[in-house]
Design a protein around this motif. Structure first.
Motif, PDB file in Angstrom:
ATOM      1  N   GLU A   5      10.733   6.562  -2.935  1.00 16.35           N
ATOM      2  CA  GLU A   5      10.018   5.541  -2.175  1.00 16.35           C
ATOM      3  C   GLU A   5       8.531   5.563  -2.521  1.00 16.35           C
ATOM      4  O   GLU A   5       7.892   4.514  -2.615  1.00 16.35           O
ATOM      5  N   PHE A   6       7.982   6.761  -2.735  1.00 17.07           N
ATOM      6  CA  PHE A   6       6.565   6.882  -3.059  1.00 17.07           C
ATOM      7  C   PHE A   6       6.236   6.186  -4.379  1.00 17.07           C
ATOM      8  O   PHE A   6       5.207   5.505  -4.482  1.00 17.07           O
ATOM      9  N   ALA A   7       7.080   6.324  -5.367  1.00 17.85           N
ATOM     10  CA  ALA A   7       6.826   5.687  -6.662  1.00 17.85           C
ATOM     11  C   ALA A   7       6.743   4.172  -6.495  1.00 17.85           C
ATOM     12  O   ALA A   7       5.826   3.528  -7.027  1.00 17.85           O
ATOM     13  N   GLY A   8       7.674   3.596  -5.757  1.00 19.43           N
ATOM     14  CA  GLY A   8       7.646   2.157  -5.512  1.00 19.43           C
ATOM     15  C   GLY A   8       6.460   1.748  -4.659  1.00 19.43           C
ATOM     16  O   GLY A   8       5.819   0.727  -4.906  1.00 19.43           O
ATOM     17  N   PHE A   9       6.153   2.562  -3.653  1.00 19.92           N
ATOM     18  CA  PHE A   9       5.021   2.297  -2.773  1.00 19.92           C
ATOM     19  C   PHE A   9       3.724   2.246  -3.559  1.00 19.92           C
ATOM     20  O   PHE A   9       2.929   1.320  -3.415  1.00 19.92           O
ATOM     21  N   ARG A  10       3.506   3.251  -4.393  1.00 20.40           N
ATOM     22  CA  ARG A  10       2.222   3.363  -5.095  1.00 20.40           C
ATOM     23  C   ARG A  10       1.953   2.128  -5.957  1.00 20.40           C
ATOM     24  O   ARG A  10       0.853   1.563  -5.912  1.00 20.40           O
ATOM     25  N   ALA A  13       1.720  -1.121  -3.542  1.00 16.57           N
ATOM     26  CA  ALA A  13       0.496  -1.111  -2.735  1.00 16.57           C
ATOM     27  C   ALA A  13      -0.720  -1.435  -3.599  1.00 16.57           C
ATOM     28  O   ALA A  13      -1.594  -2.208  -3.191  1.00 16.57           O
ATOM     29  N   ALA A  14      -0.782  -0.871  -4.785  1.00 17.79           N
ATOM     30  CA  ALA A  14      -1.895  -1.158  -5.691  1.00 17.79           C
ATOM     31  C   ALA A  14      -1.899  -2.626  -6.088  1.00 17.79           C
ATOM     32  O   ALA A  14      -2.960  -3.270  -6.106  1.00 17.79           O
ATOM     33  N   ARG A  15      -0.738  -3.171  -6.388  1.00 18.53           N
ATOM     34  CA  ARG A  15      -0.645  -4.581  -6.778  1.00 18.53           C
ATOM     35  C   ARG A  15      -1.092  -5.489  -5.629  1.00 18.53           C
ATOM     36  O   ARG A  15      -1.865  -6.425  -5.820  1.00 18.53           O
ATOM     37  N   ALA A  16      -0.627  -5.217  -4.413  1.00 16.21           N
ATOM     38  CA  ALA A  16      -0.991  -6.055  -3.267  1.00 16.21           C
ATOM     39  C   ALA A  16      -2.500  -5.979  -2.994  1.00 16.21           C
ATOM     40  O   ALA A  16      -3.148  -7.007  -2.736  1.00 16.21           O
ATOM     41  N   LEU A  44      -4.988   9.956  -3.208  1.00 14.54           N
ATOM     42  CA  LEU A  44      -3.702  10.664  -3.185  1.00 14.54           C
ATOM     43  C   LEU A  44      -3.539  11.532  -4.437  1.00 14.54           C
ATOM     44  O   LEU A  44      -2.580  11.364  -5.199  1.00 14.54           O
ATOM     45  N   PRO A  45      -4.447  12.489  -4.666  1.00 17.94           N
ATOM     46  CA  PRO A  45      -4.392  13.268  -5.909  1.00 17.94           C
ATOM     47  C   PRO A  45      -3.129  14.113  -6.035  1.00 17.94           C
ATOM     48  O   PRO A  45      -2.727  14.445  -7.149  1.00 17.94           O
ATOM     49  N   GLN A  46      -2.510  14.464  -4.912  1.00 15.80           N
ATOM     50  CA  GLN A  46      -1.266  15.238  -4.939  1.00 15.80           C
ATOM     51  C   GLN A  46      -0.079  14.374  -4.512  1.00 15.80           C
ATOM     52  O   GLN A  46       0.928  14.879  -4.017  1.00 15.80           O
ATOM     53  N   GLY A  47      -0.222  13.080  -4.728  1.00 12.62           N
ATOM     54  CA  GLY A  47       0.865  12.171  -4.357  1.00 12.62           C
ATOM     55  C   GLY A  47       1.132  12.213  -2.869  1.00 12.62           C
ATOM     56  O   GLY A  47       0.212  12.348  -2.060  1.00 12.62           O
ATOM     57  N   ARG A  48       2.393  12.138  -2.514  1.00 11.82           N
ATOM     58  CA  ARG A  48       2.736  12.115  -1.089  1.00 11.82           C
ATOM     59  C   ARG A  48       2.492  13.456  -0.409  1.00 11.82           C
ATOM     60  O   ARG A  48       2.504  13.537   0.810  1.00 11.82           O
ATOM     61  N   LEU A  69       3.789   2.615   5.757  1.00 11.41           N
ATOM     62  CA  LEU A  69       2.481   2.776   6.393  1.00 11.41           C
ATOM     63  C   LEU A  69       1.805   3.984   5.765  1.00 11.41           C
ATOM     64  O   LEU A  69       2.396   5.053   5.677  1.00 11.41           O
ATOM     65  N   TRP A  70       0.555   3.802   5.324  1.00  3.95           N
ATOM     66  CA  TRP A  70      -0.240   4.872   4.735  1.00  3.95           C
ATOM     67  C   TRP A  70      -1.445   5.115   5.646  1.00  3.95           C
ATOM     68  O   TRP A  70      -2.258   4.225   5.859  1.00  3.95           O
ATOM     69  N   LEU A  71      -1.519   6.321   6.174  1.00  2.94           N
ATOM     70  CA  LEU A  71      -2.588   6.727   7.081  1.00  2.94           C
ATOM     71  C   LEU A  71      -3.308   7.951   6.551  1.00  2.94           C
ATOM     72  O   LEU A  71      -2.687   8.828   5.958  1.00  2.94           O
TER      73      LEU A  71
END
Length: 152
Positions: A5-10, A13-16, A44-48, A69-71
């Motif tokens: 999910e993180f790979a798709g999110f990253r 989210a960047a594109r949006a 997010l240097p260490q990813g999720r 949601l990213w907080l």
């Protein structure tokens, strides 16, 4: 949020964010995407697994992931005792059903459980749908940035 999910999110989210930057900030689509990807990598240097960052996924009863949601538990400008919403997204076909509000509430509960008393976010001024969501969820304007294009 899982690794998959993180790979798709990253990337999504960047594109949006890049699309919003290009539409409102005057950057070319390529420059905006570069800025968005660089910002994400720095935050997010260490990813999720980056300390102080929370990444939640909205999942339907059938297991389908329909949003995120990213907080950050600390505010990017150092506002004391205040978390920050970096991004929230609900898939287009699932918007308007209360999932965004539920995801915000879940994130607020997690922030509260970490002992943080407030949460802030930024929203682009022309994003009426998001402004409506945040207002209905109890958010209020605390600062406002304005712009006037002067032409060539």
């Amino acid at each position: 949020m899982t690794d998959a999910e993180f790979a798709g999110f990253r990337s999504a989210a960047a594109r949006a964010f890049a699309d919003e930057l290009a539409a409102t900030g005057g950057w070319s689509p390529e420059e905006a995407l570069e800025r968005a990807l660089q910002g994400s990598a720095e935050l997010l240097p260490q990813g999720r697994a980056t300390p102080g960052m929370l990444l939640l996924t909205a999942v339907l009863d059938d297991g389908t992931a329909v949003g995120w949601l990213w907080l950050g538990l600390t505010h990017p400008r150092g506002t004391p005792d205040c978390a920050f919403v970096y991004d929230i997204e609900i898939a287009e076909g699932h918007r308007g059903a209360g999932l965004g509000r539920a995801l915000l509430a879940a994130g607020e509960d997690v922030v509260r459980s970490h002992g943080v008393a407030a949460v802030e976010l930024n929203v682009f001024g022309d994003n009426a749908r998001a402004i409506g969501l945040y207002t209905s969820a109890g958010y209020r304007v605390v600062t406002q940035q304005m712009r006037k294009d002067l032409g060539a």
